[in-house]
Design a protein around this motif. Structure first.
Motif, PDB file in Angstrom:
ATOM      1  N   LEU A   1     -82.074 119.428  29.831  1.00 56.85           N
ATOM      2  CA  LEU A   1     -82.407 120.590  31.145  1.00 56.85           C
ATOM      3  C   LEU A   1     -81.313 121.395  31.504  1.00 56.85           C
ATOM      4  CD1 LEU A   1     -83.635 117.569  33.613  1.00 56.85           C
ATOM      5  CD2 LEU A   1     -85.148 119.404  32.371  1.00 56.85           C
ATOM      6  N   SER A   2     -81.493 122.578  32.153  1.00 57.65           N
ATOM      7  CA  SER A   2     -80.253 123.424  32.240  1.00 57.65           C
ATOM      8  C   SER A   2     -80.869 123.982  33.686  1.00 57.65           C
ATOM      9  CB  SER A   2     -80.256 124.543  31.330  1.00 57.65           C
ATOM     10  OG  SER A   2     -81.620 125.352  31.168  1.00 57.65           O
ATOM     11  N   GLY A   3     -79.968 124.106  34.800  1.00 63.34           N
ATOM     12  CA  GLY A   3     -80.106 124.539  35.789  1.00 63.34           C
ATOM     13  C   GLY A   3     -80.512 126.036  35.974  1.00 63.34           C
ATOM     14  N   LEU A   4     -81.381 126.627  36.531  1.00 66.66           N
ATOM     15  CA  LEU A   4     -81.758 128.010  36.312  1.00 66.66           C
ATOM     16  C   LEU A   4     -81.706 128.632  38.072  1.00 66.66           C
ATOM     17  CD1 LEU A   4     -84.786 128.382  34.263  1.00 66.66           C
ATOM     18  CD2 LEU A   4     -82.565 128.665  33.767  1.00 66.66           C
ATOM     19  N   PHE A   5     -82.158 127.498  38.937  1.00 69.21           N
ATOM     20  CA  PHE A   5     -81.825 128.131  40.336  1.00 69.21           C
ATOM     21  C   PHE A   5     -81.788 126.651  41.361  1.00 69.21           C
ATOM     22  CE2 PHE A   5     -83.655 128.800  44.560  1.00 69.21           C
ATOM     23  CZ  PHE A   5     -82.892 129.915  45.025  1.00 69.21           C
ATOM     24  N   VAL A   6     -81.118 126.553  42.113  1.00 66.14           N
ATOM     25  CA  VAL A   6     -80.944 125.373  43.031  1.00 66.14           C
ATOM     26  C   VAL A   6     -80.589 126.168  44.273  1.00 66.14           C
ATOM     27  CG1 VAL A   6     -79.835 123.611  43.772  1.00 66.14           C
ATOM     28  CG2 VAL A   6     -79.983 123.939  41.364  1.00 66.14           C
ATOM     29  N   SER A   7     -81.292 125.912  45.632  1.00 65.82           N
ATOM     30  CA  SER A   7     -81.213 126.291  47.144  1.00 65.82           C
ATOM     31  C   SER A   7     -80.081 125.531  47.503  1.00 65.82           C
ATOM     32  CB  SER A   7     -82.290 126.149  47.712  1.00 65.82           C
ATOM     33  OG  SER A   7     -82.492 124.818  47.994  1.00 65.82           O
ATOM     34  N   GLU A   8     -79.231 126.076  48.437  1.00 69.81           N
ATOM     35  CA  GLU A   8     -78.161 125.573  48.981  1.00 69.81           C
ATOM     36  C   GLU A   8     -78.337 124.428  49.901  1.00 69.81           C
ATOM     37  OE1 GLU A   8     -76.318 128.845  51.334  1.00 69.81           O
ATOM     38  OE2 GLU A   8     -75.655 129.972  49.367  1.00 69.81           O
ATOM     39  N   GLN A   9     -79.539 124.171  50.438  1.00 70.28           N
ATOM     40  CA  GLN A   9     -79.895 122.939  50.771  1.00 70.28           C
ATOM     41  C   GLN A   9     -79.663 121.478  50.244  1.00 70.28           C
ATOM     42  OE1 GLN A   9     -79.738 124.270  54.137  1.00 70.28           O
ATOM     43  NE2 GLN A   9     -81.598 123.103  54.708  1.00 70.28           N
ATOM     44  N   VAL A  10     -79.403 121.901  48.941  1.00 72.79           N
ATOM     45  CA  VAL A  10     -79.310 120.465  48.090  1.00 72.79           C
ATOM     46  C   VAL A  10     -78.175 119.739  48.850  1.00 72.79           C
ATOM     47  CG1 VAL A  10     -77.724 121.584  46.618  1.00 72.79           C
ATOM     48  CG2 VAL A  10     -79.167 119.585  45.862  1.00 72.79           C
TER      49      VAL A  10
ATOM     50  N   PRO B   1     -76.685 119.085  51.979  1.00 76.56           N
ATOM     51  CA  PRO B   1     -77.128 118.123  52.952  1.00 76.56           C
ATOM     52  C   PRO B   1     -78.175 117.015  52.816  1.00 76.56           C
ATOM     53  CG  PRO B   1     -78.162 120.340  53.558  1.00 76.56           C
ATOM     54  CD  PRO B   1     -77.058 120.536  52.378  1.00 76.56           C
ATOM     55  N   PHE B   2     -79.140 117.386  51.730  1.00 75.24           N
ATOM     56  CA  PHE B   2     -79.982 116.443  51.321  1.00 75.24           C
ATOM     57  C   PHE B   2     -79.408 115.536  50.514  1.00 75.24           C
ATOM     58  CE2 PHE B   2     -82.850 119.641  53.544  1.00 75.24           C
ATOM     59  CZ  PHE B   2     -83.479 118.501  54.310  1.00 75.24           C
ATOM     60  N   TYR B   3     -79.085 115.989  49.546  1.00 75.31           N
ATOM     61  CA  TYR B   3     -78.766 115.163  48.140  1.00 75.31           C
ATOM     62  C   TYR B   3     -77.187 114.942  47.834  1.00 75.31           C
ATOM     63  CZ  TYR B   3     -83.645 115.390  46.605  1.00 75.31           C
ATOM     64  OH  TYR B   3     -84.971 115.061  46.780  1.00 75.31           O
ATOM     65  N   HIS B   4     -76.344 115.452  48.714  1.00 74.31           N
ATOM     66  CA  HIS B   4     -74.761 115.272  48.873  1.00 74.31           C
ATOM     67  C   HIS B   4     -74.439 115.470  47.254  1.00 74.31           C
ATOM     68  CE1 HIS B   4     -75.886 112.867  52.156  1.00 74.31           C
ATOM     69  NE2 HIS B   4     -76.627 111.823  51.530  1.00 74.31           N
ATOM     70  N   LYS B   5     -74.780 116.686  46.875  1.00 75.65           N
ATOM     71  CA  LYS B   5     -74.200 117.380  45.700  1.00 75.65           C
ATOM     72  C   LYS B   5     -73.957 118.762  45.771  1.00 75.65           C
ATOM     73  CE  LYS B   5     -73.775 115.122  42.710  1.00 75.65           C
ATOM     74  NZ  LYS B   5     -72.752 114.403  42.097  1.00 75.65           N
ATOM     75  N   THR B   6     -73.196 119.572  45.358  1.00 76.57           N
ATOM     76  CA  THR B   6     -72.717 120.924  45.550  1.00 76.57           C
ATOM     77  C   THR B   6     -73.874 121.643  44.429  1.00 76.57           C
ATOM     78  OG1 THR B   6     -71.171 121.151  43.692  1.00 76.57           O
ATOM     79  CG2 THR B   6     -70.494 120.615  45.978  1.00 76.57           C
ATOM     80  N   LEU B   7     -73.883 122.943  44.996  1.00 72.00           N
ATOM     81  CA  LEU B   7     -74.793 123.803  44.052  1.00 72.00           C
ATOM     82  C   LEU B   7     -74.295 123.876  42.744  1.00 72.00           C
ATOM     83  CD1 LEU B   7     -76.523 126.881  45.470  1.00 72.00           C
ATOM     84  CD2 LEU B   7     -75.750 126.965  43.073  1.00 72.00           C
ATOM     85  N   SER B   8     -73.063 123.889  42.556  1.00 76.66           N
ATOM     86  CA  SER B   8     -72.537 124.118  41.194  1.00 76.66           C
ATOM     87  C   SER B   8     -72.725 122.701  40.234  1.00 76.66           C
ATOM     88  CB  SER B   8     -70.970 124.531  41.349  1.00 76.66           C
ATOM     89  OG  SER B   8     -70.383 123.601  41.868  1.00 76.66           O
TER      90      SER B   8
END
Length: 844
Positions: A355-364, A366-373
């Motif tokens: 898997l490779s990240g193409l897009f992740v919204s900034e709401q990740v 507060p919900f999943y306790h992980k930074t966008l990067s």
């Protein structure tokens, strides 16, 4: 350069020659090994044949002595043998065979080992070694083990050993092998009182063991292998010399010339595309043609490469512009996704599943306790704070969907200071062969999950309440039916002895009341089964006219007391037996006619069957029960049949309601595939109609219903012991009274443990076992009796007052052969017992 290539060509020629010699060396070695292996196998086969010849020869000697010589000599020396005479030279075939082998070995130069081995052999020469002992022990356990072969090394020499089953002890041989006291005195004096005694008929007492030496045969094989190896290696030397000359003439020299011309073209890039003139042997000409095509293709590729470089430069400029536009679009989409009530992601997946990240919204965050990067660099980090069970399931689902490319939805829990429930919806799109594009949206569902948990808890509470009610109904059924069984049973015994008059009327009333109470218990239990969806009909051929007459007899006393009539009008077209649940259908008629008689003060009740139709072995008809009673108000009628909550109002008072039976009757009618219709008006009476459809017919001339018309209470059994097991003495007394004048011998037990003891001691022909008893229950006692080989074949019938177990398969699992339901009717009791006990033919 040409000299260097010439040297390389010479080295190649030498390597080719060495490779050829190596190939022939491998082939020759394999040939020698193969011949060696085959000759050794031939030696083993010859050894096996020799061993079999010796075994068959000595078995023939045994057979001749035991079957022809010994019987004649035993007969001739009968009196001496009875006096204890023993002569091993003709009374023991093993002794004779051993002497024959000794004589044969003295006359023959052949080397081999032969012995008839036995455990605790009579002669120490025949005592089995560890290998032979092991075979004897296994052969006695396994009758299919006849022969075993093995190559053994003894004192450094190889032997081929064959061991086969020998003699099995026959009944005639027991005199000499059972005990020293029974054996001839001369035998004990000759061999002693210990060896080869305590045998039993059929025991395998000996094994024939043969060992053939293999050392000499293996030596001959090895010598032949050495000679064959010498010839092969001599041939390899000659082949090497011939091959070296042929390769140089046909390949090495022409290749050197070709290498010279190719090197000239290769060292001058501007001459690419020039052709080499064909030369050398026919084998090299295709190589030269291939080089010429390659040279032409390289020249063309140079031109194409220059053009592609110019085109690639233009595409790189366009790609830079597209990257700039994509960055602008991504920023705008990120702003839009940050305002959504959830997390939006897009992942790429290659053909290896990575898997490779193409897009992740900034709401990740507060919900999943992980930074966008973190999620962009490692999409699997999205699962770091999931509950362990949900994490494993989420990953398995994602991996499985990655193979199939299917969309999926997964609910999962996020751990942390404020735990929450999330639902992830992912869909896949194939962008190219083996590559997927995943689009996912995760939204919070904590509020919905909390509501779901509350509903589940309420459902569990309701389920436990329903189970408690079912357990209570079952227990009450047992507690009420048990004394009711005794009451109705003794009433049936008293009834024939009471003359017509008031006392007989009182007895009939007692019997009718008992049956009514039984039906009421059935109503309560049916209600529980209907609510649980467990009502099962047991259909059997039923005669409606006979059933109507039975119902009429039950209500005859009440009808006479109230001065009412009960008219029965049956369409003659109903002349067959119908497949119905007789007990349930009796319950339907009993309640409907009982309600009609109960609320009718003058006039009477009319029971009719009309609109009879027959279609392909099935019947349709309308059964109506019409009374001249006070009638029922419309709103109260709906509450009585379970379609509306009861309301207070004018008309029938609550104490005069038809009871809980009417709501049950509607369910029972529907279970039979029918419909219940009630029409009533105040002051005009009530008409209840049963519209029955698709009821299977059984021709009355062939139906089994006629057996129910027999009076089994008069059956005469052959003398047999019947054990009655019940913790209530009155119930045992009732069954003992039933057995009077029947030819049966009653035995009694008060609990399961006593039943086991009496059964083992008396061995009755039948056991009647109550289920619920102190000390030990009936089902536990039945399972113990069936597990005991001494009592496993004795049939056991369960006497149950509980309706919670209705399937004969469940009674079979408990160890019962059948069952009877309390209250027990003598007719049903004797009819069931007749399946297990001998009895005189029943007369109609």
């Amino acid at each position: 350069m040409f000299a260097m290539k010439k040297e390389l060509s010479g080295n190649a020629n030498q390597r080719l020659g060495l490779i050829g010699i190596l190939v022939w060396f491998v082939i020759g070695t394999l040939a020698v090994l193969t011949v060696n292996y085959l000759m050794r196998a031939q030696a083993l086969e010859e050894a096996h044949e020799k061993a079999l010849i010796m075994i068959e020869r000595n078995l023939s000697i045994h057979a001749f002595i035991n079957q022809q010589q010994k019987p004649l000599l035993l007969e001739a020396f009968r009196s001496q043998i009875q006096a204890g005479y023993f002569e091993p030279s003709w009374m023991s075939s093993t002794f004779i065979v051993r002497r024959v082998e000794e004589e044969y070995k003295q006359r023959s130069a052949e080397k081999y080992y032969y012995r008839e081995a036995a455990i605790n052999a009579r002669s120490p020469k025949n005592e089995a070694d560890s290998f032979e002992r092991d075979f004897l022990l296994r052969a006695n356990r396994d009758p299919h083990l006849v022969e075993q072969t093995e190559i053994r090394v003894i004192n450094g020499d190889p032997y081929f050993q064959v061991i086969r089953r020998g003699e099995s002890l026959e009944p005639d041989c027991l005199r000499c092998h059972s005990t020293p006291e029974e054996a001839p005195k001369g035998l004990v004096e000759y061999y002693g009182p210990v060896r080869s005694f305590n045998r039993q008929s059929g025991d395998l007492v000996s094994a024939i063991s043969v060992r053939i030496p293999l050392a000499e045969a293996y030596q001959k094989v090895t010598q032949l292998s050495f000679k064959l190896s010498g010839l092969i290696f001599l041939g390899l030397g000659l082949l090497y010399l011939i091959q070296n000359r042929l390769v140089k003439f046909y390949f090495s020299d022409p290749l050197e010339n070709l290498a010279k011309e190719v090197s000239v073209i290769a060292d001058r890039p501007l001459e690419l595309g020039q052709q080499v003139a064909p030369q050398g042997t026919d084998e090299l000409k295709p190589l030269i043609k291939g080089f010429n095509r390659l040279s032409s293709r390289v020249a063309e590729s140079q031109k194409e490469l220059a053009e592609n470089n110019r085109r690639l430069f233009r595409q790189m400029e366009e790609l830079d512009q597209a990257h700039l536009e994509l960055k602008t679009f991504s920023q705008r989409f990120q702003e839009l996704a940050s305002h959504l009530p959830g997390v939006v992601v897009q992942f790429g997946q290659d053909h290896k599943g990575q898997l490779s990240g193409l897009f992740v919204s900034e709401q990740v965050t507060p919900f999943y306790h992980k930074t966008l990067s973190e999620v962009m660099n490692n999409p699997l980090s999205l699962f770091d704070h999931l509950h362990l069970e949900d994490k494993a399931y989420f990953i398995r689902t994602f991996e499985r969907a990655g193979v199939t490319g299917e969309s999926f939805s997964v609910e999962h829990r996020i751990l942390g200071p404020s735990p929450k429930w999330m639902r992830a919806d992912f869909s896949a799109k194939v962008v190219e062969q083996g590559h997927l594009l995943w689009n996912g949206v995760m939204v919070e569902i904590s509020a919905a999950k909390e509501l779901e948990a509350q509903l589940r808890k309420a459902e569990q509470i309701a389920q436990r309440a329903s189970e408690a009610k079912s357990g209570f109904l079952t227990a009450m059924s047992h507690e009420i039916r048990t004394p009711l069984n005794a009451m109705l049973g003794f009433a049936d015994l008293l009834a024939p002895g009471i003359p017509d008059g008031p006392l007989r009327s009182y007895m009939v009333a007692i019997q009718a009341s008992g049956k009514a109470l039984t039906n009421l218990i059935g109503d309560i239990l049916d209600l529980g089964q209907i609510e649980a969806g467990q009502l099962v009909l047991r259909r059997e051929p039923v005669s409606l006219p006979a059933l109507f007459e039975e119902i009429k007899q039950v209500f005859s006393l009440e009808l006479e007391k109230k001065g009412l009539y009960l008219n029965i009008e049956i369409d003659p077209a109903i002349n067959d037996l119908l497949m119905l649940d007789r007990s349930r259908f009796y319950q339907i008629l009993y309640h409907l006619i009982g309600n009609a008689v109960k609320f009718t003060q003058e006039g009477g009740v009319r029971l009719t069957i009309s609109n009879v139709k027959s279609r392909g072995g099935r019947a349709e008809f309308c059964l109506s029960i019409e009374d001249s009673g006070p009638g029922i108000e419309a709103h109260r009628l709906l509450s009585l049949i379970g379609q509306e909550e009861p309301k207070e109002g004018a008309g029938m008072p609550p104490v005069e309601a038809p009871g809980l039976g009417l709501a049950i009757i509607r369910k029972l009618v529907e279970a039979h595939g029918g419909e219940l219709e009630i029409n009533s008006e105040l002051g005009q009476g009530t008409k209840v109609s049963l519209h029955m459809a698709h009821v299977v017919k059984v021709p009355s001339t062939k139906g089994p219903w006629s057996k129910n018309q027999q009076d089994w209470s008069k059956v005469q059994f052959a003398p047999a012991k019947v054990l009655v097991v019940d913790d209530m003495e009155i119930n045992r007394l009732l069954l003992v009274e039933y057995f009077k004048d029947s030819g049966l011998i009653p035995l009694e037990a008060g609990d399961g443990q006593e039943a086991i003891e009496v059964t083992k001691r008396e061995k009755p022909q039948l056991v009647l076992m109550d289920l619920r008893m102190p000390m030990m229950s009936g089902d536990e006692a039945a399972m113990r009796l069936k597990a005991d080989p001494e009592t496993s074949r004795i049939p056991i019938l369960a006497l149950t007052a509980s309706a919670s177990v209705t399937k004969i398969s469940e009674f079979k699992a408990m160890g019962f052969d059948g069952y009877l339901t309390k209250p027990i009717d003598i007719n049903s009791l004797f009819e069931t017992m007749a399946h297990y006990l001998a009895h005189a033919p029943l007369k109609s």
